[in-house]
Design a protein around this motif. Structure first.
Motif, mmCIF file in Angstrom:
data_model
loop_
_atom_site.group_PDB
_atom_site.id
_atom_site.type_symbol
_atom_site.label_atom_id
_atom_site.label_comp_id
_atom_site.label_asym_id
_atom_site.label_seq_id
_atom_site.Cartn_x
_atom_site.Cartn_y
_atom_site.Cartn_z
ATOM 1 N N TRP A 11 1.019 9.212 -9.130
ATOM 2 C CA TRP A 11 1.688 9.084 -7.826
ATOM 3 C C TRP A 11 2.424 7.760 -7.684
ATOM 4 C CZ3 TRP A 11 -2.410 11.313 -3.871
ATOM 5 C CH2 TRP A 11 -2.413 12.708 -3.986
ATOM 6 N N ILE A 12 1.736 6.670 -8.037
ATOM 7 C CA ILE A 12 2.359 5.347 -7.821
ATOM 8 C C ILE A 12 3.613 5.200 -8.675
ATOM 9 C CG2 ILE A 12 1.998 2.849 -7.904
ATOM 10 C CD1 ILE A 12 0.188 4.138 -5.872
ATOM 11 N N ASP A 13 3.478 5.546 -9.963
ATOM 12 C CA ASP A 13 4.644 5.390 -10.845
ATOM 13 C C ASP A 13 5.800 6.290 -10.414
ATOM 14 O OD1 ASP A 13 3.529 3.494 -12.445
ATOM 15 O OD2 ASP A 13 2.607 4.945 -13.802
ATOM 16 N N SER A 16 5.975 5.888 -5.524
ATOM 17 C CA SER A 16 5.738 4.781 -4.587
ATOM 18 C C SER A 16 7.048 4.146 -4.101
ATOM 19 C CB SER A 16 4.812 3.732 -5.194
ATOM 20 O OG SER A 16 5.391 3.196 -6.351
ATOM 21 N N ASP A 17 8.007 3.960 -5.009
ATOM 22 C CA ASP A 17 9.262 3.323 -4.591
ATOM 23 C C ASP A 17 10.046 4.219 -3.636
ATOM 24 O OD1 ASP A 17 9.212 0.796 -5.749
ATOM 25 O OD2 ASP A 17 9.680 1.628 -7.701
ATOM 26 N N PHE A 20 8.274 4.140 -0.369
ATOM 27 C CA PHE A 20 8.415 2.821 0.243
ATOM 28 C C PHE A 20 9.803 2.664 0.864
ATOM 29 C CE2 PHE A 20 9.638 -1.705 -0.229
ATOM 30 C CZ PHE A 20 8.743 -2.246 0.674
ATOM 31 N N ASN A 21 10.817 3.044 0.103
ATOM 32 C CA ASN A 21 12.183 2.916 0.640
ATOM 33 C C ASN A 21 12.388 3.835 1.842
ATOM 34 O OD1 ASN A 21 15.011 1.906 0.398
ATOM 35 N ND2 ASN A 21 15.361 4.093 0.257
ATOM 36 N N ILE A 24 10.589 1.948 4.697
ATOM 37 C CA ILE A 24 11.156 0.674 5.162
ATOM 38 C C ILE A 24 12.490 0.899 5.872
ATOM 39 C CG2 ILE A 24 12.432 -0.082 3.096
ATOM 40 C CD1 ILE A 24 11.068 -2.841 3.580
ATOM 41 N N ARG A 30 8.437 -4.782 6.029
ATOM 42 C CA ARG A 30 7.935 -4.593 4.664
ATOM 43 C C ARG A 30 6.415 -4.365 4.622
ATOM 44 N NH1 ARG A 30 10.566 -5.507 -0.096
ATOM 45 N NH2 ARG A 30 9.121 -5.459 -1.809
ATOM 46 N N LYS A 34 4.427 -0.979 3.522
ATOM 47 C CA LYS A 34 3.425 -0.903 2.448
ATOM 48 C C LYS A 34 2.148 -0.232 2.944
ATOM 49 C CE LYS A 34 3.364 -5.211 1.006
ATOM 50 N NZ LYS A 34 2.926 -6.415 0.310
ATOM 51 N N VAL A 37 2.641 3.500 3.340
ATOM 52 C CA VAL A 37 2.658 4.199 2.042
ATOM 53 C C VAL A 37 1.227 4.320 1.516
ATOM 54 C CG1 VAL A 37 3.407 4.039 -0.370
ATOM 55 C CG2 VAL A 37 5.015 3.545 1.455
ATOM 56 N N GLN A 38 0.471 3.243 1.643
ATOM 57 C CA GLN A 38 -0.919 3.286 1.185
ATOM 58 C C GLN A 38 -1.721 4.325 1.975
ATOM 59 O OE1 GLN A 38 -3.007 -0.527 0.967
ATOM 60 N NE2 GLN A 38 -4.874 0.556 1.429
ATOM 61 N N PHE A 41 -0.945 7.791 0.703
ATOM 62 C CA PHE A 41 -1.624 8.162 -0.540
ATOM 63 C C PHE A 41 -3.111 8.465 -0.280
ATOM 64 C CE2 PHE A 41 1.816 5.741 -2.966
ATOM 65 C CZ PHE A 41 2.402 6.897 -3.459
ATOM 66 N N GLY A 121 19.959 5.844 1.149
ATOM 67 C CA GLY A 121 18.777 5.360 0.417
ATOM 68 C C GLY A 121 18.015 6.529 -0.198
ATOM 69 N N TYR A 125 17.470 7.344 -4.273
ATOM 70 C CA TYR A 125 16.175 7.600 -4.924
ATOM 71 C C TYR A 125 16.107 9.001 -5.522
ATOM 72 C CZ TYR A 125 13.840 3.224 -4.381
ATOM 73 O OH TYR A 125 13.484 1.911 -4.548
ATOM 74 N N GLU B 63 15.557 -0.578 -1.040
ATOM 75 C CA GLU B 63 14.524 -1.526 -1.467
ATOM 76 C C GLU B 63 13.497 -0.837 -2.345
ATOM 77 O OE1 GLU B 63 13.038 -4.561 0.874
ATOM 78 O OE2 GLU B 63 14.336 -4.142 2.579
ATOM 79 N N LEU B 73 -1.170 -1.494 -5.146
ATOM 80 C CA LEU B 73 -1.265 -0.130 -4.616
ATOM 81 C C LEU B 73 -1.974 0.778 -5.617
ATOM 82 C CD1 LEU B 73 -0.223 1.033 -1.971
ATOM 83 C CD2 LEU B 73 1.892 1.667 -3.110
#
Lengths: 183, 85
Positions: A11-13, A16-17, A20-21, A24, A30, A34, A37-38, A41, A121, A125, B63, B73
């Motif tokens: 999931w993170i790999d 996450s980005d 997160f984007n 945000i 920021r 975070k 997002v946490q 998950f 954005g 992604y 970002e 995380l």
């Protein structure tokens, strides 16, 4: 029969980005992004057993994140409501000038700009998600994080000319992907 | 084959163009690119698209997480996963 499966180890790999984007651009903070997002998950882990496999992993995670963002706004809006009750106009000029929208969102560029940025954005992604992992990674580090060439080369153990070849391929693919709607 | 001082291949021009999107092209490289741009339509088209990509990404304010943030995380999630199992 379910078509999609969940694999929390990736999931993170993988997401996450993107998450997160997504966050945000909607909460403008920021640290808060975070946390959201946490929370997403963690909530996803808890409700893994409810996953039917109809949607893909990312869509499912985004659905959870959207709820978290809505909850976040509900929470701050209820606080804001209390603040507004205490608000008073001291100067005579401002008396009766109830521009509540301005109070609730002082940093508003224009709603349209912001919306366009959010969509752009997300589109970036989406395109990044189509690149091979290494290309996406190098592109993100160089273009989005703004890291210098040497740092990236040291971290990924690649040569500078290798980096530029990867960047070239990534930029080509990104331009192709974004061309129709955004370039 | 000896490389020309002023004339560069299309591939080389594209790479210089990529570098200049990040401010990483040297002065001399930029001169060589300018010369190539004056007559090569392919390089011109590439440069136009490349600049446009740079502008679009800049405008998006997109970002991503920093390496440490992503790692934090990851640690938290794997801890949570362990607790759950």
């Amino acid at each position: 029969m379910p078509n999609h499966t969940l694999n929390p180890d990736n999931w993170i790999d993988n997401y996450s980005d993107y998450l997160f984007n997504y966050t945000i651009s909607r909460v403008n903070d920021r640290e808060m992004a975070k946390d959201l997002v946490q929370d997403t998950f963690f909530a996803a882990l808890k409700s893994m057993k409810n996953f039917k496999g109809d949607a893909n992993e990312r869509t499912w995670l985004i659905a959870i994140l959207k709820r978290k963002i809505i909850d976040h706004y509900r929470k701050i809006n209820s606080k804001k409501g209390q603040a507004e009750v205490r608000m008073s106009y001291n100067s005579d000029e401002a008396e009766g000038d109830w521009l509540e929208e301005r109070v609730s969102d002082p940093f508003d560029k224009t709603a349209e700009d912001k919306l366009e940025n959010e969509e752009l954005g997300d589109a970036i992604y989406n395109c990044l998600g189509k690149l091979p992992e290494k290309q996406a990674n190098v592109f993100k580090m160089k273009t989005i994080e703004g890291l210098d060439t040497e740092t990236i080369c040291n971290e990924l153990n690649i040569t500078a000319s290798n980096l530029w070849v990867i960047i070239h391929r990534a930029r080509n693919a990104m331009a192709e992907c974004l061309e129709e709607n955004w370039l | 084959m000896k490389k020309s001082v002023l004339f560069i291949s299309c591939e080389e021009a594209k790479q210089i163009c990529d570098k200049s999107q990040y401010g990483d092209a040297t002065f001399w490289e930029r001169i060589k690119l300018t010369i190539r741009l004056s007559w090569c339509r392919v390089t011109r088209a590439y440069t136009k698209r490349n600049k446009s990509l740079t502008k679009t990404i800049k405008f998006s304010d997109v970002e991503c997480l920093k390496k440490e943030e992503r790692q934090a995380l990851k640690d938290q999630l794997s801890q949570q996963l362990k607790n759950q199992n």
